[in-house]
Scaffold this motif. Structure first.
Motif, mmCIF file in Angstrom:
data_model
loop_
_atom_site.group_PDB
_atom_site.id
_atom_site.type_symbol
_atom_site.label_atom_id
_atom_site.label_comp_id
_atom_site.label_asym_id
_atom_site.label_seq_id
_atom_site.Cartn_x
_atom_site.Cartn_y
_atom_site.Cartn_z
ATOM 1 N N PRO A 69 0.827 -1.204 0.000
ATOM 2 C CA PRO A 69 0.000 0.000 0.000
ATOM 3 C C PRO A 69 0.864 1.257 0.000
ATOM 4 O O PRO A 69 2.004 1.249 0.443
ATOM 5 C CB PRO A 69 -0.796 -0.111 1.301
ATOM 6 N N SER A 70 0.277 2.324 -0.497
ATOM 7 C CA SER A 70 1.011 3.591 -0.494
ATOM 8 C C SER A 70 1.035 4.146 0.927
ATOM 9 O O SER A 70 0.291 3.708 1.793
ATOM 10 C CB SER A 70 0.342 4.604 -1.428
ATOM 11 N N MET A 71 1.885 5.113 1.124
ATOM 12 C CA MET A 71 2.002 5.752 2.432
ATOM 13 C C MET A 71 1.124 6.999 2.510
ATOM 14 O O MET A 71 1.283 7.822 3.394
ATOM 15 C CB MET A 71 3.465 6.119 2.696
ATOM 16 N N ARG A 72 0.183 7.125 1.599
ATOM 17 C CA ARG A 72 -0.655 8.315 1.540
ATOM 18 C C ARG A 72 -1.431 8.537 2.836
ATOM 19 O O ARG A 72 -1.552 9.660 3.304
ATOM 20 C CB ARG A 72 -1.621 8.215 0.354
ATOM 21 N N THR A 73 -1.945 7.469 3.442
ATOM 22 C CA THR A 73 -2.692 7.604 4.693
ATOM 23 C C THR A 73 -1.811 8.174 5.793
ATOM 24 O O THR A 73 -2.217 9.089 6.518
ATOM 25 C CB THR A 73 -3.255 6.234 5.128
ATOM 26 N N ALA A 74 -0.610 7.649 5.927
ATOM 27 C CA ALA A 74 0.317 8.154 6.943
ATOM 28 C C ALA A 74 0.730 9.588 6.624
ATOM 29 O O ALA A 74 0.847 10.418 7.541
ATOM 30 C CB ALA A 74 1.547 7.255 7.031
ATOM 31 N N ASP A 75 0.924 9.900 5.358
ATOM 32 C CA ASP A 75 1.288 11.268 4.966
ATOM 33 C C ASP A 75 0.184 12.257 5.315
ATOM 34 O O ASP A 75 0.451 13.351 5.828
ATOM 35 C CB ASP A 75 1.585 11.341 3.468
ATOM 36 N N VAL A 76 -1.054 11.874 5.049
ATOM 37 C CA VAL A 76 -2.190 12.735 5.388
ATOM 38 C C VAL A 76 -2.262 12.914 6.905
ATOM 39 O O VAL A 76 -2.529 14.017 7.401
ATOM 40 C CB VAL A 76 -3.509 12.155 4.828
ATOM 41 N N GLY A 77 -1.998 11.844 7.650
ATOM 42 C CA GLY A 77 -2.003 11.931 9.105
ATOM 43 C C GLY A 77 -0.951 12.889 9.636
ATOM 44 O O GLY A 77 -1.239 13.726 10.502
ATOM 45 N N VAL A 106 -10.628 23.136 20.170
ATOM 46 C CA VAL A 106 -11.264 21.815 20.107
ATOM 47 C C VAL A 106 -11.077 21.178 18.736
ATOM 48 O O VAL A 106 -10.720 19.999 18.632
ATOM 49 C CB VAL A 106 -12.755 21.903 20.481
ATOM 50 N N VAL A 107 -11.306 21.929 17.680
ATOM 51 C CA VAL A 107 -11.183 21.376 16.323
ATOM 52 C C VAL A 107 -9.758 20.905 16.070
ATOM 53 O O VAL A 107 -9.537 19.820 15.522
ATOM 54 C CB VAL A 107 -11.623 22.414 15.270
ATOM 55 N N GLN A 108 -8.774 21.695 16.501
ATOM 56 C CA GLN A 108 -7.382 21.307 16.301
ATOM 57 C C GLN A 108 -7.043 20.059 17.116
ATOM 58 O O GLN A 108 -6.311 19.190 16.637
ATOM 59 C CB GLN A 108 -6.428 22.447 16.695
ATOM 60 N N ALA A 109 -7.569 19.955 18.328
ATOM 61 C CA ALA A 109 -7.296 18.782 19.156
ATOM 62 C C ALA A 109 -7.863 17.519 18.513
ATOM 63 O O ALA A 109 -7.191 16.485 18.452
ATOM 64 C CB ALA A 109 -7.881 18.973 20.558
ATOM 65 N N ILE A 110 -9.084 17.616 18.011
ATOM 66 C CA ILE A 110 -9.695 16.464 17.335
ATOM 67 C C ILE A 110 -8.888 16.102 16.088
ATOM 68 O O ILE A 110 -8.611 14.927 15.828
ATOM 69 C CB ILE A 110 -11.168 16.760 16.989
ATOM 70 N N ALA A 111 -8.485 17.113 15.327
ATOM 71 C CA ALA A 111 -7.709 16.870 14.106
ATOM 72 C C ALA A 111 -6.357 16.230 14.426
ATOM 73 O O ALA A 111 -5.887 15.370 13.672
ATOM 74 C CB ALA A 111 -7.512 18.171 13.336
ATOM 75 N N ILE A 112 -5.742 16.614 15.533
ATOM 76 C CA ILE A 112 -4.462 15.998 15.919
ATOM 77 C C ILE A 112 -4.656 14.513 16.187
ATOM 78 O O ILE A 112 -3.881 13.680 15.700
ATOM 79 C CB ILE A 112 -3.860 16.713 17.143
ATOM 80 N N PHE A 113 -5.706 14.153 16.913
ATOM 81 C CA PHE A 113 -5.926 12.743 17.219
ATOM 82 C C PHE A 113 -6.344 11.948 15.988
ATOM 83 O O PHE A 113 -5.944 10.787 15.834
ATOM 84 C CB PHE A 113 -6.933 12.587 18.360
ATOM 85 N N VAL A 114 -7.099 12.550 15.096
ATOM 86 C CA VAL A 114 -7.434 11.873 13.830
ATOM 87 C C VAL A 114 -6.162 11.672 13.007
ATOM 88 O O VAL A 114 -5.938 10.595 12.437
ATOM 89 C CB VAL A 114 -8.501 12.675 13.041
ATOM 90 N N GLY A 115 -5.317 12.687 12.950
ATOM 91 C CA GLY A 115 -4.065 12.583 12.210
ATOM 92 C C GLY A 115 -3.146 11.511 12.787
ATOM 93 O O GLY A 115 -2.523 10.746 12.044
ATOM 94 N N LEU A 116 -3.072 11.437 14.110
ATOM 95 C CA LEU A 116 -2.246 10.399 14.737
ATOM 96 C C LEU A 116 -2.799 9.006 14.445
ATOM 97 O O LEU A 116 -2.033 8.066 14.208
ATOM 98 C CB LEU A 116 -2.162 10.633 16.250
ATOM 99 N N ALA A 117 -4.125 8.882 14.439
ATOM 100 C CA ALA A 117 -4.730 7.588 14.112
ATOM 101 C C ALA A 117 -4.431 7.201 12.661
ATOM 102 O O ALA A 117 -4.096 6.043 12.374
ATOM 103 C CB ALA A 117 -6.239 7.639 14.348
#
Length: 134
Positions: A69-77, A106-117
């Motif tokens: 698989p490409s690393m696109r998901t990790a790059d987006v994260g 709040v939005v940035q905190a949620i985005a950080i955790f989505v990005g880490l996931a």
């Protein structure tokens, strides 16, 4: 090669979930209630490690091996984490600190955790495909 997930992988997943729960449900609330927000922020950042590990192991254990698989998901994260951190720091520089206006972060905190996931999931998928000789 075997595509069956190992018991040690699931054991490590359980340990990572427990470590994440201890940090986010135990240590951070205790520090916030004690009024030590600087220490709570440190625990928050340290808690990112087991959090990412949980999604890495889920990606590794729950995906079926196939073509690499490409690393696109990790790059987006990674991009999501970095942009969210920059946005939060920008708000902080303009006087909208998390202590003064927590709703602004709040939005940035949620985005950080989505990005880490996404980072953990992408690395886990790639690692699973590489370990099976794809």
């Amino acid at each position: 090669m075997s595509t069956r997930p190992s018991a040690s992988g699931y054991l490590l997943l359980i340990v990572a979930v427990v470590a994440t729960a201890i940090v986010y449900l135990g240590l951070i609330p205790r520090q916030v209630l004690a009024g030590e927000s600087a220490r709570a922020v440190r625990y928050l950042v340290v808690g990112w490690i087991p959090y990412v590990l949980v999604f890495y192991l889920i990606g590794r254990l729950r995906t079926s091996p196939g073509p690499l698989p490409s690393m696109r998901t990790a790059d987006v994260g990674v991009a999501l984490v970095l942009l969210s951190l920059l946005a939060s720091l920008g708000l902080d520089a303009w006087g909208f600190t998390p202590e003064a206006v927590p709703a602004a972060h709040v939005v940035q905190a949620i985005a950080i955790f989505v990005g880490l996931a996404l980072l953990g999931w992408g690395l886990g998928r790639r690692s699973n495909a590489l370990s099976d000789g794809a």
